[in-house]
Structures are given as C-alpha cells and as structure tokens.
Design a protein around this motif. Sequence first.
Motif: not given
Length: 108
Positions: A22-26, A32-39, A50-55
């Motif tokens: 129930l949260k817009l996930t970046f 600051n992203n909830e799902v952070r892809i390491p450099d 890059h994108c957002s996911i919501y359910q």
Amino acid sequence: MLDKIITLHDELRDQDYVVPQLKLTFVGRHSNNEVRIPDSPFSRGVSNVHCSIYQEPGKKPYVKDCESTNGTFVRGKQIHGEECASLFEGDELGLGDYKLIVHVKDNS
C-alpha cells in the motif's frame, strides 16, 4: 492486509527486495529509494529513480517507468509514458539491461 507479498529477486547479487504494501515504491540507484540497486558496473543502465511499483488490495501489482534513461521493461516489452504494466509471478522486470525477477506469494 494484502493478499499477496511481492518480492523482486536480484539474481546477480542473490538478494531479495520486498516491495512495501500500500505504498508507492520507487526502484533505482538513489539511496532514497525503497528498493535500491547498488552502484556497480552491471547497474550503470539503472537510473537514480527508475520505476515505481504499487499494489492495492485485490488487484495485481503494477509498475510504471519514471522517465528513466534506458527504459523499464516487463516481459520484454518497454513501458512508455503514463503506461503501467501488471506484474505476475516469474516476470522479468528490466531496468535498462539490469534484470529483476518478480515473485508473488500468497499472504495467508
């Protein structure tokens, strides 16, 4: 409570990211992203945001591109502009050339 738990599996790093409910996930490289892809050399094509996911309860989770440089792809198809794509078990989510595998589990 949602009926599904969504995780994104990073096969390269053998790591799972849980998508908050129930949260817009970046998703992206920014800290600051909830799902952070390491450099890394492998994630150079991933934008900071890059994108957002919501359910929502009772609905399929969906992904939307956030004007990324190298595009967001679901099942090999690029998402454009305001378009959203539903996510299903086993889908490949492409962030440029970087790949995550979507897992959808029942929360019962």
